[in-house]
Write a protein that holds these residues in place. Structure first.
Motif, PDB file in Angstrom:
ATOM      1  N   PHE A 115       0.856  -1.174   0.000  1.00 22.63           N
ATOM      2  CA  PHE A 115       0.000   0.000   0.000  1.00 22.63           C
ATOM      3  C   PHE A 115       0.901   1.237   0.000  1.00 22.63           C
ATOM      4  O   PHE A 115       2.079   1.162   0.377  1.00 22.63           O
ATOM      5  CB  PHE A 115      -0.935  -0.024   1.211  1.00 22.63           C
ATOM      6  N   PRO A 116       0.350   2.375  -0.409  1.00 23.22           N
ATOM      7  CA  PRO A 116       1.172   3.594  -0.513  1.00 23.22           C
ATOM      8  C   PRO A 116       1.939   3.905   0.762  1.00 23.22           C
ATOM      9  O   PRO A 116       1.398   3.834   1.864  1.00 23.22           O
ATOM     10  CB  PRO A 116       0.138   4.683  -0.828  1.00 23.22           C
ATOM     11  N   LYS A 117       3.213   4.196   0.587  1.00 19.12           N
ATOM     12  CA  LYS A 117       4.100   4.590   1.682  1.00 19.12           C
ATOM     13  C   LYS A 117       4.249   3.504   2.750  1.00 19.12           C
ATOM     14  O   LYS A 117       4.641   3.792   3.879  1.00 19.12           O
ATOM     15  CB  LYS A 117       3.645   5.898   2.318  1.00 19.12           C
ATOM     16  N   GLN A 118       3.951   2.271   2.388  1.00 17.76           N
ATOM     17  CA  GLN A 118       4.153   1.166   3.317  1.00 17.76           C
ATOM     18  C   GLN A 118       5.098   0.149   2.692  1.00 17.76           C
ATOM     19  O   GLN A 118       5.383   0.187   1.503  1.00 17.76           O
ATOM     20  CB  GLN A 118       2.820   0.499   3.676  1.00 17.76           C
ATOM     21  N   SER A 119       5.585  -0.750   3.528  1.00 20.66           N
ATOM     22  CA  SER A 119       6.535  -1.730   3.035  1.00 20.66           C
ATOM     23  C   SER A 119       5.822  -2.898   2.377  1.00 20.66           C
ATOM     24  O   SER A 119       4.594  -2.980   2.363  1.00 20.66           O
ATOM     25  CB  SER A 119       7.407  -2.234   4.182  1.00 20.66           C
ATOM     26  N   LEU A 120       6.614  -3.780   1.838  1.00 21.39           N
ATOM     27  CA  LEU A 120       6.069  -4.979   1.217  1.00 21.39           C
ATOM     28  C   LEU A 120       5.475  -5.885   2.284  1.00 21.39           C
ATOM     29  O   LEU A 120       6.087  -6.142   3.309  1.00 21.39           O
ATOM     30  CB  LEU A 120       7.180  -5.743   0.486  1.00 21.39           C
ATOM     31  N   MET A 121       4.287  -6.380   2.014  1.00 16.95           N
ATOM     32  CA  MET A 121       3.643  -7.331   2.907  1.00 16.95           C
ATOM     33  C   MET A 121       3.519  -8.659   2.172  1.00 16.95           C
ATOM     34  O   MET A 121       2.864  -8.734   1.135  1.00 16.95           O
ATOM     35  CB  MET A 121       2.256  -6.820   3.319  1.00 16.95           C
ATOM     36  N   LEU A 122       4.163  -9.685   2.703  1.00 23.32           N
ATOM     37  CA  LEU A 122       4.091 -10.991   2.073  1.00 23.32           C
ATOM     38  C   LEU A 122       2.674 -11.530   2.177  1.00 23.32           C
ATOM     39  O   LEU A 122       2.094 -11.579   3.254  1.00 23.32           O
ATOM     40  CB  LEU A 122       5.071 -11.955   2.738  1.00 23.32           C
ATOM     41  N   MET A 123       2.135 -11.933   1.029  1.00 23.05           N
ATOM     42  CA  MET A 123       0.797 -12.517   1.008  1.00 23.05           C
ATOM     43  C   MET A 123       0.875 -14.033   1.044  1.00 23.05           C
ATOM     44  O   MET A 123       0.150 -14.684   1.791  1.00 23.05           O
ATOM     45  CB  MET A 123       0.051 -12.079  -0.262  1.00 23.05           C
ATOM     46  N   ALA A 124       1.726 -14.572   0.198  1.00 25.58           N
ATOM     47  CA  ALA A 124       1.765 -16.028   0.087  1.00 25.58           C
ATOM     48  C   ALA A 124       3.056 -16.467  -0.587  1.00 25.58           C
ATOM     49  O   ALA A 124       3.696 -15.694  -1.304  1.00 25.58           O
ATOM     50  CB  ALA A 124       0.568 -16.527  -0.718  1.00 25.58           C
ATOM     51  N   THR A 125       3.404 -17.694  -0.324  1.00 22.09           N
ATOM     52  CA  THR A 125       4.539 -18.344  -0.974  1.00 22.09           C
ATOM     53  C   THR A 125       3.991 -19.398  -1.916  1.00 22.09           C
ATOM     54  O   THR A 125       3.198 -20.258  -1.507  1.00 22.09           O
ATOM     55  CB  THR A 125       5.455 -18.990   0.070  1.00 22.09           C
ATOM     56  N   SER A 126       4.411 -19.308  -3.149  1.00 23.74           N
ATOM     57  CA  SER A 126       3.891 -20.188  -4.197  1.00 23.74           C
ATOM     58  C   SER A 126       4.939 -21.240  -4.556  1.00 23.74           C
ATOM     59  O   SER A 126       6.054 -20.905  -4.916  1.00 23.74           O
ATOM     60  CB  SER A 126       3.561 -19.329  -5.424  1.00 23.74           C
ATOM     61  N   ASN A 127       4.581 -22.487  -4.431  1.00 18.28           N
ATOM     62  CA  ASN A 127       5.485 -23.587  -4.743  1.00 18.28           C
ATOM     63  C   ASN A 127       4.981 -24.360  -5.951  1.00 18.28           C
ATOM     64  O   ASN A 127       3.805 -24.726  -6.012  1.00 18.28           O
ATOM     65  CB  ASN A 127       5.593 -24.538  -3.553  1.00 18.28           C
ATOM     66  N   GLU A 128       5.880 -24.584  -6.878  1.00 21.92           N
ATOM     67  CA  GLU A 128       5.506 -25.279  -8.107  1.00 21.92           C
ATOM     68  C   GLU A 128       4.953 -26.654  -7.800  1.00 21.92           C
ATOM     69  O   GLU A 128       5.552 -27.436  -7.054  1.00 21.92           O
ATOM     70  CB  GLU A 128       6.726 -25.375  -9.036  1.00 21.92           C
ATOM     71  N   GLY A 129       3.781 -26.918  -8.335  1.00 20.53           N
ATOM     72  CA  GLY A 129       3.185 -28.233  -8.209  1.00 20.53           C
ATOM     73  C   GLY A 129       2.488 -28.519  -6.899  1.00 20.53           C
ATOM     74  O   GLY A 129       2.015 -29.640  -6.685  1.00 20.53           O
ATOM     75  N   SER A 130       2.408 -27.528  -6.035  1.00 23.93           N
ATOM     76  CA  SER A 130       1.714 -27.760  -4.767  1.00 23.93           C
ATOM     77  C   SER A 130       0.925 -26.509  -4.383  1.00 23.93           C
ATOM     78  O   SER A 130       1.013 -25.469  -5.035  1.00 23.93           O
ATOM     79  CB  SER A 130       2.702 -28.129  -3.668  1.00 23.93           C
ATOM     80  N   LYS A 131       0.167 -26.634  -3.317  1.00 22.62           N
ATOM     81  CA  LYS A 131      -0.655 -25.507  -2.887  1.00 22.62           C
ATOM     82  C   LYS A 131       0.203 -24.396  -2.301  1.00 22.62           C
ATOM     83  O   LYS A 131       1.232 -24.650  -1.678  1.00 22.62           O
ATOM     84  CB  LYS A 131      -1.668 -25.972  -1.840  1.00 22.62           C
TER      85      LYS A 131
END
Lengths: 110, 116
Positions: free
Chosen positions: B39-55
């Motif tokens: 969001f503006p003027k805020q840092s990166l917020m991790l949403m999710a980690t995506s792994n190939e072939g799995s959830k």
């Protein structure tokens, strides 16, 4: 909760001066440390990374790591107006997860 | 360095519609990709980690049914924002760890999503 803390600034330095950016982290098991630069509206770009205690120099940039104090810094020598950006400190833990600080806004005044 | 390409760079959509964002590693295989929101003027917020072939692994507070992640190949991960609302308007950024032996994260160009 793993934390990476930075002074949000803004930090202002005159052109040609040294800019000093600081970062502390909470996880003692952290392995790798990164500095990213982010211009407004753009994605972060990697400036430097450091793994071992001590200093690492690359051109005008020097990264300093002190694992005992859980402290990493970035020095920018001969600061230029084009260095004006937000600098993000990132830490990679033993699980290969990246954690970012909130960033420090740097303004280099011509 | 390794190149991560993200598309589209900007998208405007109507409230209630879905938007798909693509993240591609162009010159290396990325078994793991990360999705962030900023969001503006805020840092990166991790949403999710995506792994190939799995959830994907979602961070606490991120609705997995709203933010659908698919990592069907070693070079492509997609994020779909379903039933988007104005509060979903943000800058979405993907990143991938570099090739074997290269431990830094490389970022895509980011996607500016505006929901009207």
């Amino acid at each position: 909760q793993k934390e990476v803390e930075q002074n949000s600034g803004p930090l202002s330095v005159p052109e040609g001066a040294i800019a000093s950016l600081n970062c502390t982290y909470s996880d003692r098991g952290s392995q790798s440390f990164f500095w990213y630069r982010q211009y407004s509206g753009k994605s972060p770009e990697l400036i430097m990374f450091i793994y071992s205690n001590g200093d690492k120099e690359d051109g005008r940039f020097t990264a300093q790591l002190n694992k005992a104090s859980q402290y990493v810094s970035l020095l920018i020598r001969d600061s230029q107006p084009s260095d004006s950006a937000t600098y993000l400190c990132a830490v990679r833990d033993t699980g290969n997860q990246f954690y970012f600080g909130t960033g420090t806004s740097l303004t280099v005044i011509p | 360095g390794a190149v991560v390409s993200q598309h589209p760079s900007r998208v405007i959509c109507k409230s209630g519609t879905s938007v798909k964002i693509e993240c591609r590693s162009l010159d290396f295989q990325a078994t793991t990709m990360f999705w962030y929101r900023q969001f503006p003027k805020q840092s990166l917020m991790l949403m999710a980690t995506s792994n190939e072939g799995s959830k994907a692994t979602y961070e606490q507070g991120v609705e997995k049914d709203k933010f659908l992640i698919n990592h069907a190949s070693l070079t492509l991960s997609t994020l779909t924002v379903t039933s988007a609302h104005p509060e979903d308007s943000s800058f979405y950024i993907c990143s991938a760890r570099g090739p074997q032996g290269n431990t830094e994260a490389f970022f895509g160009q980011g996607t500016r999503l505006t929901v009207v």
